[in-house]
Design an enzyme around this catalytic site. Sequence first.
Site, PDB file in Angstrom:
ATOM      1  N   GLY A 149       0.813  -1.212   0.000  1.00  8.10           N
ATOM      2  CA  GLY A 149       0.000   0.000   0.000  1.00  8.10           C
ATOM      3  C   GLY A 149       0.846   1.262   0.000  1.00  8.10           C
ATOM      4  N   ASP A 150       2.167   1.104  -0.080  1.00  2.44           N
ATOM      5  CA  ASP A 150       3.032   2.281  -0.146  1.00  2.44           C
ATOM      6  C   ASP A 150       4.262   1.881  -0.965  1.00  2.44           C
ATOM      7  OD1 ASP A 150       4.271   4.782   0.388  1.00  2.44           O
ATOM      8  OD2 ASP A 150       3.209   4.940   2.288  1.00  2.44           O
TER       9      ASP A 150
END
Length: 481
Positions: free
Chosen positions: A260-261
Site C-alpha cells: 500500500g506504499d
Amino acid sequence: MEFLKNLSTRTSHATFFILLCFFLVCTKNVQGRRHRKVDCFEYNAINCRSHTASLIDFGGVGDGVTSNTAAFQSAITHLSQFECKGGSLLFVPPGKWLTGSFNLTSHFTLFLHRDAVLLATQEVDEWPVIDPLPSYGRGRDAVGGRHISLVFGTNLTDVVITGDNGTIDGQGAPWWDKFRQGKLQYTRPYLIEIMFSQNVQISDITLVNSPSWNVHPVYCSDVIIRGLTILAPVRSPNTDGINPDSCTNTKIEDCYIVSGDDCVAVKSGWDEYGIAFAMPTKQLLIRRLTCISPTSAVIALGSEMSGGIQDVRAEDILAIDSESGVRIKTGVGRGGFVKDIYVKGMTMKTMKWAFWMTGNYGSHPDDKYDPNAYPIVRNINYRDMVAENVTMAARLEGIAGDPFSGICISNVTIQLAPTAKKVQWTCTDIAGVTSGVVPRPCDLLPEEQGGDVGGGCEFPLDNLAIDNVELRTCYEIVKYF
Ligand SMILES: *[C@@H]1O[C@H](CO)[C@@H](O)[C@H](O)[C@H]1NC(C)=O
Ligand SMILES: *[C@@H]1O[C@H](CO)[C@@H](O)[C@H](O)[C@H]1NC(C)=O
Ligand SMILES: *[C@@H]1O[C@H](CO)[C@@H](O)[C@H](O)[C@H]1NC(C)=O
Ligand SMILES: *[C@@H]1O[C@H](CO)[C@@H](O)[C@H](O)[C@H]1NC(C)=O
Ligand SMILES: *[C@@H]1O[C@H](CO)[C@@H](O)[C@H](O)[C@H]1NC(C)=O
C-alpha cells in the site's frame, strides 16, 4: 588450491549431513518417542552457527492462541551466551506462533520453517514504546515515542533472519483502522527493525499485513536482503516494503512486493534531526525487484533524506500497476542530498508516471525546520527502460533557485495509455540531457549531441563491496516435539 580444499570440505559436509539425517529420520520411531520430529535443512547465510535450539524447548506453543513472547525472549536470552562460542540458531517449527515483540542478539540466526507463521499479537501492551529515532526527532505517526517492532535488534553484529519461506503475519488491520481514525497514541510498529548493527541478513521469508513498514534496517552497514515476499492490501496505509535508512553497503535482491506504499523507500532522517544526525544511505544495490504498488513508487528516494542519499544502483526491476517508477521526494527544510543515482533495466506496465521528482513534498516533523536548508539533487541517471500503458511519461519538479541537475535519461521507450495526458512531460527547475527517449522529452532535457557512443548516461563499472560477500551453505539438524 584453496578453492579445491573448500570444494572437497563442502562435498564431504554435504555427504555426511545426508547420511546423518537419513539415520536420524529412520531411527526416530525405534527410539519410541512419540511425535518427535527431525528436520534436516540446508540454507545460505553470512555465517553458520554451532548451537541450535527449537522454540519448543523454551515452552513455545504453536496453537495460534497461546502467547509465545516469553518463550522467544527466554530462548534468545539463553542463546545469547553462545555469541562468542560459535553463535546460535533458534528454529521455529511448523505452527502458528502468536507473539509480541522480542529482541535479537549477536551471532544469531532466527530460522522459520516453511510452515511456521509468527502471528503478531494485537494486544497493544505487548508492544513496548521506545524512543523516537534520533534522525527523525519524533515518531512518524505521532509526536513522541513509537511502538517497538515485532522482531527488533539494536547494536548487533552478525544477525540473520531467514527460513524456508516461513511467514511473519503482522495482523495489521486494527493498526490501519486506528491510523485512519486518528486514534494512534504512538507510532505504529514495523515487522522487522534492526538498528546500529553490522552484518545483517534478512532472507527467504514472507511478510504479510504489517501494521506499517515491513523491513527497516537503520544506522546499519553490510546488509543483505534477499528472497523476500512482502504482501499487504494495496490500500493499507504506509505498508512500505523495505526501507534502508541511514545504512551503508546494502544489497536488496530477488524480492516480490505488493504493498500500500512504496516497495523500496530509501531514507536518511527528517529535516533538522536528519541534518544534525548526518548519516547518509550510501552504496545501495537493488536488483531483480518485482513491485505492485498502485498508490506509490517502485523505488522512492525520500521524502526523509536529510542525512543524504548517495550511490544507489538499481537494475532488473519489474513494475506492474504502480503509481510511479522511480520517485525523488524532497522539499525546502530537508537539506541533505540525493546524488549519484543509477537505475537501468526497468520494465513498467500500467503506470501513472514513469518518472517523478517532487521538490515541494512538505511534511515537516515540527516548525523548527530550517527554511534555508535546501536539498541538493544531482547526477540522476536512468537508462534502458520500457514502459507501457502509462498516463504521463514524467513529472519533474525541482525547487526554484535550487534546480535538480545532472539528470540523464537514455534509451527509454514509454508507450502511452489510451487515456494518456496530452502533455507528456512537465519540467520545472531541472537540468539535464536525454538520448533515445520516446515520447520526446521537455525542452529542459534536450537531446544530447555527440559523445563517442552517441549519448547515453554513464554508469559505474565497479561492484559495490556488498556484492562481493558470498553466503555460506549451512547444514542443520533439529529435533523437536
Ligand atoms: C528490547 O530492546 C529495547 C531497546 O533497547 C528495550 O527498550 C527493550 O526493553 C528490550 N526488550 C526486552 C524484552 O528486553
Ligand atoms: C548503540 O550504538 C549507538 C551508536 O554507536 C550508541 O549511541 C548507543 O548508545 C548504543 N546503544 C546501546 C544500548 O549500546
Ligand atoms: C513464498 O510464499 C509466498 C506466499 O505464500 C508465495 O507467494 C511465494 O511464491 C513463496 N516463495 C517461494 C520462493 O517459495
Ligand atoms: C535499450 O534498452 C533495452 C531494454 O529496454 C535493451 O535491451 C537494449 O540493449 C538497450 N540498447 C542499448 C543501445 O543499450
Ligand atoms: C491500462 O491502465 C488502465 C488504468 O490506467 C487499466 O484500467 C487498464 O486495465 C490497463 N490496460 C492494460 C492492457 O493493462
